[in-house]
Design an enzyme around this catalytic site. Structure first.
Site, PDB file in Angstrom:
ATOM      1  N   LYS A  64      -2.879  68.248   5.298  1.00  0.00           N
ATOM      2  CA  LYS A  64      -1.461  68.596   5.200  1.00  0.00           C
ATOM      3  C   LYS A  64      -0.563  67.355   5.247  1.00  0.00           C
ATOM      4  O   LYS A  64       0.543  67.366   4.717  1.00  0.00           O
ATOM      5  CB  LYS A  64      -1.065  69.541   6.337  1.00  0.00           C
TER       6      LYS A  64
HETATM    7  C1  LIG Z   1      -4.364  74.490   5.401  1.00  0.00           C
HETATM    8  C2  LIG Z   1      -5.810  74.267   5.533  1.00  0.00           C
HETATM    9  C3  LIG Z   1      -6.726  74.835   4.623  1.00  0.00           C
HETATM   10  C4  LIG Z   1      -6.301  75.771   3.515  1.00  0.00           C
HETATM   11  O1  LIG Z   1      -5.497  75.155   2.550  1.00  0.00           O
HETATM   12  P1  LIG Z   1      -4.601  76.066   1.580  1.00  0.00           P
HETATM   13  O2  LIG Z   1      -3.799  75.119   0.781  1.00  0.00           O
HETATM   14  O3  LIG Z   1      -3.740  76.891   2.508  1.00  0.00           O
HETATM   15  O4  LIG Z   1      -5.524  76.897   0.791  1.00  0.00           O
HETATM   16  C5  LIG Z   1      -8.065  74.506   4.753  1.00  0.00           C
HETATM   17  N1  LIG Z   1      -8.498  73.702   5.741  1.00  0.00           N
HETATM   18  C6  LIG Z   1      -7.658  73.165   6.646  1.00  0.00           C
HETATM   19  C7  LIG Z   1      -8.209  72.303   7.705  1.00  0.00           C
HETATM   20  C8  LIG Z   1      -6.288  73.419   6.575  1.00  0.00           C
HETATM   21  O5  LIG Z   1      -5.457  72.867   7.463  1.00  0.00           O
END
Ligand SMILES: *Cc1c(COP(=O)(O)O)cnc(C)c1O
Length: 462
Positions: free
Chosen positions: A112
């Site tokens: 993120k």
């Molecule tokens: C947010 C997240 C996901 C999923 O990603 P999306 O874009 O919501 O599909 C997978 N793994 C981790 C560790 C995350 O923080």
């Protein structure tokens, strides 16, 4: 470049407007009117660029003059300078031409950060220019919250409200959010699950009359286009390590809200030679049921050892179905609104369209732990539970051994002690900058799953 809504009920908007709102006024999501097309030569010419330089080249196409080139370039350099690995997104080799792309070297140890470190700077740039204050509102299944707070907390033009499902995020995840202190930081634990949090956020966006005069909401969830845009880049970065020798590469993507894999889909649409794109889900497997059986219906959301993927209603799927329905916005709206009445099948040709792009697999908790253990024992490499699901899905779905198979490593294992311990392994230490995290003072409020309560709290805090 203009952006249009998946629901077709509002005027096309420019980049600045799209970043500063998030959700389109008609409740849809913004997508680029035209996706830029790149030739193989053009893509290969980027091979030796640093990560930040590559970001600049790719996102310029979407920022499209909304920010002066020189300013954009510096912003991008500053964004990725804070990552702890010189490569920013290094590849690690597993056996059998399988790789993991480590996306956890940012400040909050999950992928993120790639988008939210940039989004924080984009928002600050536009808000400073306008001298405008906004309220950022987001829902998190665990990792978006801290990444948004880290990315945005320095801006004097924002108040940040983050909703997380009470007792459904890991301890490290919670502390990473609730120990960020500041007058403009507000953590709210909702008695409910992630879908409840996301629902409150969407409703608040659709009617903002509860806000004090002059305020508007800004989204930091992956409904905000800028997040998708930033995530397109690492698909290029990883693929460029291979595609002068290999014809194409494949990706396996641990998936929750469908933002990350949608970015991969766009990279492919731009011309990046991606062979397979694998949707890796945990037991909350609505997307896998859709790809494998043409069944898109809700089931109850269950807590798993990969909490960041405990999502049933994936927001960004709407961006993809816009293409699957060939731009028919009435169909998109009908599909999205019909979900609560559980109708969900699409026509044979629409389903074929989706299946030609995506493979999918669902991996349960037991297998997740087994994969973590197996990879650690055989290769000395510790996977986080989300990444382990990606690695397993890659093995289940891959069509050949010649195409490099790259799993996105979406988080650092240190965030998820429960899975690591259940796999029978020891937890690694927290990195230096977080070493005292568990002792830090926390600040958050717990609230019922009720829109009006959240709205009142936001109004009173501004
Ligand atoms: C947010 C997240 C996901 C999923 O990603 P999306 O874009 O919501 O599909 C997978 N793994 C981790 C560790 C995350 O923080």
């Amino acid at each position: 470049m203009k952006y249009i809504s998946t629901r077709g009920q509002c005027e096309p908007q420019n980049f600045e407007e799209v970043v500063l709102t998030g959700l389109a006024p008609d409740g849809g999501l913004f997508i680029p009117e035209i996706v830029p097309q790149l030739s193989r030569e053009q893509i290969l010419s980027w091979k030796n660029l640093s990560y930040a330089d590559l970001v600049y080249e790719v996102i310029r196409l979407y920022v499209a003059g909304a920010i002066e080139d020189k300013v954009l370039k510096q912003m991008v350099i500053d964004t990725y300078a804070d990552f702890s690995h010189p490569e920013v997104a290094p590849l690690h080799a597993l056996n059998n031409n399988e790789w993991v792309l480590e996306l956890f070297h940012g400040p909050t140890l999950a992928f993120k950060d790639f988008a939210l470190q940039l989004l924080g700077r984009l928002l600050d740039y536009f808000l400073t220019k306008r001298q405008q204050h906004v309220a950022i509102l987001g829902a998190t299944s665990g990792d978006t919250g801290s990444a948004a707070l880290e990315g945005c907390k320095h801006s004097e033009f924002v108040d940040i409200f983050i909703l997380h499902p009470h007792n459904r995020v890991s301890e490290v995840q919670r502390k990473q959010m609730t120990t960020v202190l500041g007058d403009n930081v507000h953590n709210i634990a909702i008695s409910g699950n992630f879908d409840d949090c996301q629902q409150i956020v969407k409703q608040a966006f659709s009617d903002q009359s509860f806000l004090p005069d002059g305020y508007q909401l800004v989204a930091v969830n992956s409904i905000n286009w800028a997040r998708i845009m930033a995530q397109i880049v690492y698909y290029f970065y990883a693929a460029l390590k291979f595609i002068d020798r290999n014809e194409s590469v494949s990706f396996s993507v641990p998936t929750g809200n469908f933002g990350d894999i949608y970015a991969g889909y766009l990279a492919k649409k731009m011309g990046l030679p991606i062979k397979q794109l694998i949707i890796a889900t945990n037991k909350n497997d609505i997307l896998h049921r859709f790809i494998s059986k043409n069944q898109y219906n809700l089931s109850s959301l269950e807590a798993s050892l990969s909490p960041s993927m405990d999502i049933m209603v994936s927001s960004n799927f709407e961006r993809f179905i816009f293409d699957m329905f060939n731009g028919d916005t009435a169909k998109v709206t009908g599909f999205v609104n019909g979900l609560s009445s559980n109708i969900h099948q699409v026509s044979g040709s629409e389903w074929e369209f989706a299946k030609a792009i995506f493979d999918s697999a669902s991996v349960d908790d037991e297998t997740t732990c087994a994969v973590i253990k197996e990879v650690f024992d055989s290769q000395g490499y510790l996977l986080d539970p989300h990444t382990a699901i990606g690695v397993k899905a890659a093995q289940l779905c891959k069509n050949d051994d010649l195409t490099p198979m790259i799993t996105l490593a979406t988080a650092h294992p240190v965030k998820f002690s429960e899975a690591i311990t259940k796999a029978g392994l020891f937890m690694p230490a927290l990195p230096q900058h977080l070493s005292d995290l568990l002792e830090r003072e926390e600040n958050y409020v717990v609230m019922p799953n009720k829109l009006s309560k959240v709205e009142k709290y936001i109004r009173q805090s501004l």
